[in-house]
Design a protein around this motif. Structure first.
Motif, PDB file in Angstrom:
ATOM      1  N   LEU A 180      -4.034  51.289  46.783  1.00 48.10           N
ATOM      2  CA  LEU A 180      -5.467  51.559  46.627  1.00 48.10           C
ATOM      3  C   LEU A 180      -6.244  51.197  47.888  1.00 48.10           C
ATOM      4  O   LEU A 180      -7.045  51.994  48.387  1.00 48.10           O
ATOM      5  N   GLY A 181      -6.040  49.989  48.390  1.00 44.61           N
ATOM      6  CA  GLY A 181      -6.798  49.507  49.548  1.00 44.61           C
ATOM      7  C   GLY A 181      -7.942  48.621  49.111  1.00 44.61           C
ATOM      8  O   GLY A 181      -8.695  48.969  48.193  1.00 44.61           O
ATOM      9  N   ASP A 183     -10.709  48.001  50.301  1.00 44.13           N
ATOM     10  CA  ASP A 183     -12.057  48.521  50.509  1.00 44.13           C
ATOM     11  C   ASP A 183     -12.378  49.704  49.608  1.00 44.13           C
ATOM     12  O   ASP A 183     -13.435  50.329  49.744  1.00 44.13           O
ATOM     13  N   ARG A 184     -11.473  50.013  48.657  1.00 43.97           N
ATOM     14  CA  ARG A 184     -11.670  51.125  47.728  1.00 43.97           C
ATOM     15  C   ARG A 184     -11.886  50.582  46.317  1.00 43.97           C
ATOM     16  O   ARG A 184     -11.673  49.396  46.043  1.00 43.97           O
ATOM     17  N   LEU A 185     -12.300  51.452  45.423  1.00 38.67           N
ATOM     18  CA  LEU A 185     -12.459  51.114  44.014  1.00 38.67           C
ATOM     19  C   LEU A 185     -11.548  51.998  43.175  1.00 38.67           C
ATOM     20  O   LEU A 185     -11.363  53.179  43.479  1.00 38.67           O
ATOM     21  N   GLY A 186     -10.996  51.425  42.120  1.00 33.97           N
ATOM     22  CA  GLY A 186     -10.184  52.184  41.181  1.00 33.97           C
ATOM     23  C   GLY A 186     -10.753  52.082  39.781  1.00 33.97           C
ATOM     24  O   GLY A 186     -11.379  51.077  39.419  1.00 33.97           O
ATOM     25  N   TYR A 187     -10.558  53.122  38.987  1.00 34.60           N
ATOM     26  CA  TYR A 187     -10.908  53.084  37.573  1.00 34.60           C
ATOM     27  C   TYR A 187      -9.761  53.740  36.831  1.00 34.60           C
ATOM     28  O   TYR A 187      -9.441  54.913  37.061  1.00 34.60           O
ATOM     29  N   LEU A 188      -9.121  52.971  35.941  1.00 32.37           N
ATOM     30  CA  LEU A 188      -7.907  53.423  35.267  1.00 32.37           C
ATOM     31  C   LEU A 188      -8.112  53.407  33.758  1.00 32.37           C
ATOM     32  O   LEU A 188      -8.667  52.452  33.210  1.00 32.37           O
ATOM     33  N   GLU A 214      -5.458  45.464  47.263  1.00 34.17           N
ATOM     34  CA  GLU A 214      -4.758  46.241  48.288  1.00 34.17           C
ATOM     35  C   GLU A 214      -3.727  47.174  47.650  1.00 34.17           C
ATOM     36  O   GLU A 214      -3.707  48.372  47.921  1.00 34.17           O
ATOM     37  N   THR A 215      -2.873  46.613  46.800  1.00 34.14           N
ATOM     38  CA  THR A 215      -1.869  47.414  46.090  1.00 34.14           C
ATOM     39  C   THR A 215      -2.062  47.226  44.594  1.00 34.14           C
ATOM     40  O   THR A 215      -1.959  46.104  44.084  1.00 34.14           O
TER      41      THR A 215
END
Length: 233
Positions: A180-181, A183-188, A214-215
């Motif tokens: 993901l990183g 500095d990014r955002l995830g929505y699962l 990060e991962t």
């Protein structure tokens, strides 16, 4: 970092023909703490009754991704497009400068879907629509990019946004990683089954907002089907 929003705490609207759950503020549901997650603006968990649907209406300047969980949806629009998207497959509508469309469940069973809206990288793109088959078997044990605004994601449906939509199917006990990183955002959201992220359980149709990671590592607690949005902040 992960924040789980349980399915039972989502916004809810029952229109008879449409039973909708809202992960973010939408229509008459307003939560000032849930306006968006980066460029992700809407994640609706919809059930459309057989033989019903939404008549012609207009959108502009939004990337609208529809992930069909069960049943099928039939699309028509002002560009002359028409198509049917089946369970497990995806359609993308880039509203751009403006598009009028209708979505109907022409089946004799309920259609269940996720509708995801992502804000575009700029206003004024040309409108477009497309659909593509993504067999669940091809996603076994790994993330597959379903829609993307990133160069190089040639097998995905294109969107005009700094974002990706991904899907994976996991057997109980399987682990899948995604870079993901931080500095990014995830929505699962698990479309079915339940998973564990950072020691936290995410049940079927819960939302998991992920940041500073990060991962992203996901472990299936049972056979599961998951959908992930990776977005700029």
């Amino acid at each position: 970092m992960i924040e789980v929003r349980p399915f039972g705490q989502l916004g809810h609207a029952d229109h008879g023909w449409l039973d909708a759950r809202h992960h973010f503020s939408f229509a008459h549901y307003h939560d000032p703490d849930r306006m968006n997650w980066g460029a992700l603006r809407v994640w609706n968990d919809d059930m459309i009754a057989p033989g019903t649907g939404l008549g012609t209406h207009q959108h502009r300047d939004m990337e609208i991704i529809t992930y069909i969980r069960e049943g099928a949806i039939t699309h028509t629009d002002s560009l002359g497009n028409t198509g049917r998207t089946d369970a497990g497959d995806v359609q993308v509508m880039s509203a751009g400068t403006g598009i009028r469309h209708a979505e109907h469940n022409r089946e004799d069973v309920a259609t269940r879907l996720f509708q995801i809206w992502i804000m575009p990288d700029r206003a004024g793109h040309a409108p477009s629509w497309g659909t593509r088959s993504f067999p669940r078997g091809d996603r076994a044990g790994r993330f597959v990019v379903l829609a993307s605004g990133h160069a190089g994601d040639d097998d995905a449906l294109p969107i005009n946004a700094n974002a990706r939509v991904l899907g994976a199917t996991l057997k109980k006990g399987q682990v899948v990683d995604y870079p993901l990183g931080a500095d990014r955002l995830g929505y699962l959201v698990p479309a079915r089954g339940s998973v564990e992220i950072e020691g936290t359980t995410v049940h079927e149709r819960d939302g998991a907002a992920i940041s500073a990671t990060e991962t992203l590592r996901v472990r299936a607690l049972e056979d599961s089907e998951i959908v992930l949005v990776d977005t700029a902040t």
